[in-house]
Write a protein that holds these residues in place. Structure first.
Motif, short mmCIF file in Angstrom:
data_model
loop_
_atom_site.label_atom_id
_atom_site.label_comp_id
_atom_site.label_asym_id
_atom_site.label_seq_id
_atom_site.Cartn_x
_atom_site.Cartn_y
_atom_site.Cartn_z
N GLN A 194 0.83 -1.21 0.00
CA GLN A 194 0.00 0.00 0.00
C GLN A 194 0.86 1.25 0.00
N LYS A 195 1.96 1.21 0.74
CA LYS A 195 2.87 2.35 0.78
C LYS A 195 3.48 2.58 -0.60
N MET A 196 3.87 1.48 -1.26
CA MET A 196 4.45 1.60 -2.60
C MET A 196 3.44 2.19 -3.59
N LYS A 197 2.20 1.73 -3.49
CA LYS A 197 1.18 2.23 -4.40
C LYS A 197 0.94 3.73 -4.18
N GLY A 198 1.13 4.15 -2.93
CA GLY A 198 1.02 5.58 -2.62
C GLY A 198 2.08 6.40 -3.33
N TYR A 199 3.20 5.76 -3.64
CA TYR A 199 4.28 6.42 -4.40
C TYR A 199 4.15 6.17 -5.90
N GLY A 200 3.06 5.53 -6.30
CA GLY A 200 2.86 5.25 -7.72
C GLY A 200 3.57 4.00 -8.21
N ILE A 201 3.97 3.15 -7.29
CA ILE A 201 4.66 1.91 -7.65
C ILE A 201 3.65 0.77 -7.65
N HIS A 202 3.27 0.31 -8.83
CA HIS A 202 2.26 -0.74 -8.95
C HIS A 202 2.82 -2.04 -9.51
N THR A 203 3.87 -1.95 -10.30
CA THR A 203 4.48 -3.13 -10.90
C THR A 203 6.00 -3.04 -10.77
N GLY A 204 6.65 -4.09 -11.19
CA GLY A 204 8.10 -4.12 -11.12
C GLY A 204 8.75 -3.00 -11.91
N ILE A 205 8.18 -2.68 -13.05
CA ILE A 205 8.80 -1.63 -13.87
C ILE A 205 8.72 -0.26 -13.18
N ASP A 206 7.67 -0.06 -12.38
CA ASP A 206 7.57 1.18 -11.61
C ASP A 206 8.64 1.21 -10.53
N LEU A 207 8.84 0.07 -9.88
CA LEU A 207 9.83 -0.03 -8.81
C LEU A 207 11.23 0.19 -9.35
N LYS A 208 11.45 -0.27 -10.56
CA LYS A 208 12.78 -0.21 -11.17
C LYS A 208 13.19 1.22 -11.51
N LYS A 209 12.24 2.13 -11.57
CA LYS A 209 12.55 3.52 -11.92
C LYS A 209 13.25 4.25 -10.79
N LEU A 210 13.14 3.72 -9.56
CA LEU A 210 13.72 4.39 -8.41
C LEU A 210 15.15 3.92 -8.18
N SER A 211 16.02 4.83 -7.83
CA SER A 211 17.40 4.48 -7.54
C SER A 211 17.50 3.78 -6.19
N ARG A 217 15.70 5.59 1.08
CA ARG A 217 15.13 6.76 1.76
C ARG A 217 13.65 6.55 2.08
N LYS A 218 12.95 5.84 1.19
CA LYS A 218 11.52 5.62 1.38
C LYS A 218 11.22 4.39 2.24
N PHE A 219 12.07 3.36 2.15
CA PHE A 219 11.76 2.08 2.80
C PHE A 219 12.86 1.58 3.73
N GLY A 220 13.84 2.42 4.05
CA GLY A 220 14.89 2.02 4.96
C GLY A 220 15.79 0.95 4.35
N LYS A 221 16.29 0.06 5.20
CA LYS A 221 17.20 -0.98 4.74
C LYS A 221 16.56 -1.89 3.71
N SER A 222 15.24 -2.05 3.78
CA SER A 222 14.55 -2.90 2.81
C SER A 222 14.70 -2.36 1.39
N GLY A 223 14.93 -1.05 1.28
CA GLY A 223 15.07 -0.46 -0.05
C GLY A 223 16.20 -1.07 -0.85
N LYS A 224 17.29 -1.40 -0.18
CA LYS A 224 18.43 -2.03 -0.86
C LYS A 224 18.03 -3.39 -1.41
N PHE A 225 17.27 -4.14 -0.58
CA PHE A 225 16.79 -5.45 -1.01
C PHE A 225 15.85 -5.31 -2.22
N PHE A 226 14.95 -4.32 -2.17
CA PHE A 226 14.01 -4.12 -3.27
C PHE A 226 14.75 -3.75 -4.56
N PHE A 227 15.80 -2.95 -4.44
CA PHE A 227 16.57 -2.53 -5.61
C PHE A 227 17.14 -3.73 -6.36
#
Length: 360
Positions: A194-211, A217-227
């Motif tokens: 839900q938090k991701m969707k609030g940032y406009g992240i709905h699919t993998g390609i949306d997630l991939k746009k973020l550095s 910065r948005k998800f803490g240490k989990s952000g590295k894992f998501f990247f």
């Protein structure tokens, strides 16, 4: 390139506990079934049959909510001894093909079949053979995911359940992940989705746009894992001797407990059961944790670390009661109590630290 050469299978049993009950008791077949919980609304669902899942019933859901979703839901008590025995038989089937098996629970495991025992060479064919053996010998179905690393194989096994087999080869990984809904990614729960969707992240390609920096910065240490996750990067090997970080036991009561003396008695029972569980795993540890869930579903945990290793119910109980003595339960009803032990003894590591820490 090391991960590209691997052939990894993730096998996940389909609604394992519920499927075993439906196999053993024909009257339950085709019915909306919950293993765990109770018809009076107490407790939580351990596993729901696929018939119950159509109504939205899920594992870890309270019985009360499950009944609201499916009034005709049938509850049955779990038979963990039976499930463990079947799990052992499933593991034996795995060992026909590889010794590199990393169990995650009774009903799922990773297998590295890069070098399989029978020289089959094809991870897809091995997965088919395993699924067929589980069906023919045990009367159950499993779903399997096949890929070049653990992360992708796990996603693949969940892609076409039940009784599915999904292969995601190296050339298909990126395209597959880019179109995958964000909630389907391993490690992304409801709240994070839900938090991701609030940032406009709905699919993998949306997630991939973020550095990587933006994700952290948005998800803490989990952000590295998501990247790395969205890029299909996972170099983790299959570890046959997966180490348990903790061993615990808990009990949800049919009737909420109000008296502290009853809670103390329950801790004694739990610690006695925990001692047997630890003995079966040859474990002893230093950190005791108690868990208390109140009738309003609020929950607390308290922990304390000993200067010596614990393994007996009596020793663990002493720490549990000390922790409990500092918890205010006045006029509060308790629906669940739990005790766990962690910070286990590691003989190899102990040689490198304080040799006087362990008391004989």
């Amino acid at each position: 390139m090391d991960e590209i050469r691997r052939k990894i299978i993730h096998v996940d049993m389909d609604a394992f506990y519920a499927s075993v009950e439906q196999r053993d008791f024909p009257a339950l077949r085709g019915k909306a079934l919950a293993v765990g919980g109770s018809p009076d609304g107490r407790g939580v669902v351990a596993t729901a049959s696929y018939e119950a899942r159509k109504y939205g019933v899920r594992s870890a859901m309270s019985s009360r909510v499950a009944l609201q979703l499916c009034p005709d839901l049938i509850f049955t008590k779990p038979r963990f001894d039976v499930y463990k025995d079947i799990s052992t038989k499933i593991r034996a089937i795995f060992y026909r093909y590889t010794d590199l098996i990393e169990p995650l629970s009774l009903d799922e495991a990773y297998l590295d079949v890069t070098q399989d025992k029978q020289g089959i060479g094809s991870a897809i064919e091995i997965a088919k053979a395993i699924k067929l053996a589980i069906h023919d010998e045990l009367g159950l179905t499993a779903s399997a995911g096949v890929s070049t690393n653990k992360f992708i194989a796990k996603i693949a096994s969940d892609y076409n359940k039940p009784d599915g087999l999904t292969f995601i080869g190296p050339s298909k990984i990126i395209a597959f992940l880019e179109q995958l809904p964000i909630e389907k990614f391993f490690g992304v729960g409801k709240v994070t989705a839900q938090k991701m969707k609030g940032y406009g992240i709905h699919t993998g390609i949306d997630l991939k746009k973020l550095s990587e920096y933006e994700l952290m910065r948005k998800f803490g240490k989990s952000g590295k894992f998501f990247f790395h996750m969205v890029r299909g990067e996972d170099n983790r090997p299959v570890k046959p001797n997966r180490i348990s970080k903790s061993v615990g036991i808990e009990d949800t009561f049919t009737t909420d407990i109000l008296e502290r003396s009853d809670m103390q008695s329950e801790f004694k029972v739990l610690c006695e059961k925990l001692e047997k569980r630890l003995a079966g795993k040859s474990k002893e540890g230093r950190t005791v944790t108690i868990k208390i869930k109140f009738s309003d579903f609020t929950q607390i945990t308290r922990s304390k670390t000993s200067t010596y290793y614990l393994s007996t119910g009596e020793d663990i109980l002493a720490f549990a009661l000390e922790l409990f003595s500092k918890v205010d339960t006045a006029e509060k009803r308790v629906r669940l109590l739990g005790v766990s032990l962690s910070n286990f003894y590691d003989a190899d590591l102990q040689k490198l630290v304080d040799p006087q820490l362990r008391l004989f």
